[in-house]
Design a protein around this motif. Structure first.
Motif, mmCIF file in Angstrom:
data_model
loop_
_atom_site.group_PDB
_atom_site.id
_atom_site.type_symbol
_atom_site.label_atom_id
_atom_site.label_comp_id
_atom_site.label_asym_id
_atom_site.label_seq_id
_atom_site.Cartn_x
_atom_site.Cartn_y
_atom_site.Cartn_z
ATOM 1 N N VAL A 1 0.597 -1.025 -0.285
ATOM 2 C CA VAL A 1 -0.358 0.201 0.493
ATOM 3 C C VAL A 1 1.130 1.444 -0.140
ATOM 4 O O VAL A 1 0.919 1.990 -0.790
ATOM 5 C CB VAL A 1 -0.937 -0.177 1.545
ATOM 6 N N VAL A 2 2.149 1.270 0.767
ATOM 7 C CA VAL A 2 2.712 2.489 0.827
ATOM 8 C C VAL A 2 3.294 2.250 -0.562
ATOM 9 O O VAL A 2 3.416 3.675 -1.262
ATOM 10 C CB VAL A 2 3.742 2.295 2.223
ATOM 11 N N ALA A 3 3.725 1.548 -1.451
ATOM 12 C CA ALA A 3 4.495 1.468 -2.179
ATOM 13 C C ALA A 3 3.395 1.527 -4.011
ATOM 14 O O ALA A 3 4.098 2.023 -5.059
ATOM 15 C CB ALA A 3 5.282 0.250 -2.778
ATOM 16 N N ALA A 4 2.228 1.943 -3.313
ATOM 17 C CA ALA A 4 1.428 1.920 -4.560
ATOM 18 C C ALA A 4 1.788 3.207 -5.524
ATOM 19 O O ALA A 4 1.937 4.429 -4.416
ATOM 20 C CB ALA A 4 0.084 2.399 -4.214
ATOM 21 N N PRO A 5 1.537 3.460 -6.400
ATOM 22 C CA PRO A 5 2.030 4.697 -7.512
ATOM 23 C C PRO A 5 1.419 6.048 -7.175
ATOM 24 O O PRO A 5 0.429 6.292 -6.738
ATOM 25 C CB PRO A 5 1.960 4.227 -8.911
ATOM 26 N N VAL A 6 2.182 6.808 -6.966
ATOM 27 C CA VAL A 6 1.688 8.505 -6.287
ATOM 28 C C VAL A 6 0.940 8.686 -7.121
ATOM 29 O O VAL A 6 -0.428 9.724 -6.969
ATOM 30 C CB VAL A 6 2.938 9.010 -5.654
ATOM 31 N N GLY A 7 1.768 8.913 -8.510
ATOM 32 C CA GLY A 7 1.058 9.270 -10.012
ATOM 33 C C GLY A 7 0.220 9.168 -10.007
ATOM 34 O O GLY A 7 -1.269 9.846 -10.499
ATOM 35 N N LEU A 8 -0.777 8.140 -10.220
ATOM 36 C CA LEU A 8 -1.781 6.908 -10.563
ATOM 37 C C LEU A 8 -2.846 7.483 -9.409
ATOM 38 O O LEU A 8 -3.787 7.360 -9.656
ATOM 39 C CB LEU A 8 -2.468 5.526 -10.347
ATOM 40 N N GLN A 9 -2.205 7.657 -8.473
ATOM 41 C CA GLN A 9 -3.183 8.253 -6.900
ATOM 42 C C GLN A 9 -3.496 9.626 -7.427
ATOM 43 O O GLN A 9 -4.880 9.997 -7.071
ATOM 44 C CB GLN A 9 -2.618 8.013 -5.638
ATOM 45 N N GLU A 10 -3.161 10.509 -7.196
ATOM 46 C CA GLU A 10 -3.254 12.284 -7.366
ATOM 47 C C GLU A 10 -3.772 12.108 -9.352
ATOM 48 O O GLU A 10 -4.619 13.193 -9.143
ATOM 49 C CB GLU A 10 -1.108 12.251 -8.037
ATOM 50 N N ALA A 11 -3.618 11.462 -10.575
ATOM 51 C CA ALA A 11 -4.614 11.111 -11.146
ATOM 52 C C ALA A 11 -5.941 11.411 -10.880
ATOM 53 O O ALA A 11 -7.000 11.670 -11.296
ATOM 54 C CB ALA A 11 -3.663 10.385 -12.397
ATOM 55 N N ALA A 12 -6.404 10.056 -10.226
ATOM 56 C CA ALA A 12 -7.516 10.113 -9.747
ATOM 57 C C ALA A 12 -8.174 10.783 -9.178
ATOM 58 O O ALA A 12 -9.617 10.956 -9.467
ATOM 59 C CB ALA A 12 -7.735 8.382 -8.931
ATOM 60 N N ARG A 13 -7.703 11.649 -7.907
ATOM 61 C CA ARG A 13 -7.742 11.969 -7.115
ATOM 62 C C ARG A 13 -7.898 13.462 -8.400
ATOM 63 O O ARG A 13 -9.376 14.427 -8.211
ATOM 64 C CB ARG A 13 -7.007 13.440 -5.909
ATOM 65 N N ALA A 14 -6.597 13.979 -9.155
ATOM 66 C CA ALA A 14 -7.922 15.314 -10.009
ATOM 67 C C ALA A 14 -9.072 14.806 -11.311
ATOM 68 O O ALA A 14 -9.547 16.268 -11.726
ATOM 69 C CB ALA A 14 -6.051 15.149 -11.160
ATOM 70 N N LEU A 15 -9.255 13.757 -11.360
ATOM 71 C CA LEU A 15 -10.272 13.133 -12.434
ATOM 72 C C LEU A 15 -11.526 13.403 -11.430
ATOM 73 O O LEU A 15 -12.424 13.431 -11.144
ATOM 74 C CB LEU A 15 -10.324 12.572 -12.402
ATOM 75 N N GLY A 16 -11.342 13.835 -9.329
ATOM 76 C CA GLY A 16 -12.619 14.113 -9.111
ATOM 77 C C GLY A 16 -12.802 12.479 -8.003
ATOM 78 O O GLY A 16 -13.894 12.634 -6.987
ATOM 79 N N ALA A 17 -12.066 11.738 -7.723
ATOM 80 C CA ALA A 17 -12.123 10.483 -7.309
ATOM 81 C C ALA A 17 -12.033 11.091 -5.600
ATOM 82 O O ALA A 17 -11.070 11.651 -5.235
ATOM 83 C CB ALA A 17 -11.045 9.262 -7.688
#
Length: 287
Positions: A178-194
């Motif tokens: 979980v700690v190593a989950a891709p930060v870029g993908l998480q930020e992209a999901a948040r930017a899309l409103g997740a």
């Protein structure tokens, strides 16, 4: 002027890239099948030579044929004696697997859930990480007697011990994933409103699944390595209890039968877990 090159159909087909690609999996499968079998044959030959050398007493190194006869005796009724301790080998193995299954399910479910929380919330990780390390460092026998005092000698301490053995590997592997989950993908999901829950569900958990499966396999291995300790008391029926009781009488062939039963069943379970991993996490190594 025309130039003709004589290429036979067999050569063109045999040397084509498609044909080579088709041959390669078959060779790989044949290698995977032959090498384990060869290693078993080599081990059996060395075992036979060690027993026949006379260096060790038969009590310590019995012949493979002696162990085979012990396997047949434990697996059947002979001279009015049913198996070992009144139970056949499959009944011993069934009870052990039932205990392992119950302990692993409890330990893995608790470990994965704890790992998700620890990987997502920093202060929770700081609180629980030392305790997980503490439990991992303890040999099972160190706290099994305490569990017997608290829970008695029935099934409760056995299942609890196996659950405690399985929990840390699952929790630690899930936390790291979980700690190593891709930060870029998480930020992209948040930017899309997740939302945070959606990010965890759609990004963190899928990326963590491969390492989580590794932790589950390690948890099963830890539970198996603790099964003999778990069945020290009132362990018959059970393969661990069988091994413990046979060792009290220097019955090495029966001890080896129990060890092989645990080992082979562990191989089968690990193979099933790997198959489940390939089906559940087909993206492993591809992202």
């Amino acid at each position: 002027m025309s130039v003709f090159v004589d290429i036979t159909p067999d050569e063109s087909v045999a040397d084509s890239p498609g044909a080579r690609a088709r041959r390669t999996p078959w060779r790989a499968r044949l290698t995977r099948a032959v090498l384990p079998l060869l290693s078993v044959l080599v081990f059996g030959g060395l075992w036979q030579l060690a027993a026949a050398s006379g260096i060790w007493n038969q009590t310590f190194v019995p012949y493979p044929s002696t162990v085979w006869r012990a396997f047949l005796d434990v697996s059947s009724t002979h001279d009015g004696v049913r198996g070992y301790g009144g139970y056949l080998l499959w009944e011993h193995l069934y009870m052990t697997l039932r205990r392992v299954f119950a302990g692993v399910v409890i330990g893995v479910v608790a470990g994965v859930l704890l790992g998700l929380v620890m990987g997502s919330v920093g202060w929770v990780r700081s609180v629980f990480e030392p305790w997980l390390t503490f439990i991992r460092a303890l040999p099972p026998l160190a706290y099994f007697f305490l569990l017997v005092i608290w829970l008695g000698i029935d099934e409760a301490p056995k299942v609890t011990l196996l659950a405690l053995a399985a929990l840390p590997p699952a929790a630690v592997a899930t936390t790291a994933a979980v700690v190593a989950a891709p930060v870029g993908l998480q930020e992209a999901a948040r930017a899309l409103g997740a939302t945070r829950a959606q990010v965890i569900r759609d990004v963190v958990i899928p990326s963590a699944l491969p390492e989580t499966f590794t932790g589950i396999r390690l948890a099963v291995g830890m539970a198996y390595s603790s099964v003999v300790a778990a069945e020290l008391f009132n362990g018959i029926p059970g393969v661990g209890g069988l091994v413990k009781d046979a060792s009290n009488y220097n019955n090495t062939p029966v001890v080896l039968v129990g060890i092989f039963a645990i080992g082979f069943s562990g191989l089968i379970i690990d193979g099933l877990l790997r198959a489940a991993e390939r089906r559940s996490v087909p993206w492993r190594g591809k992202i």
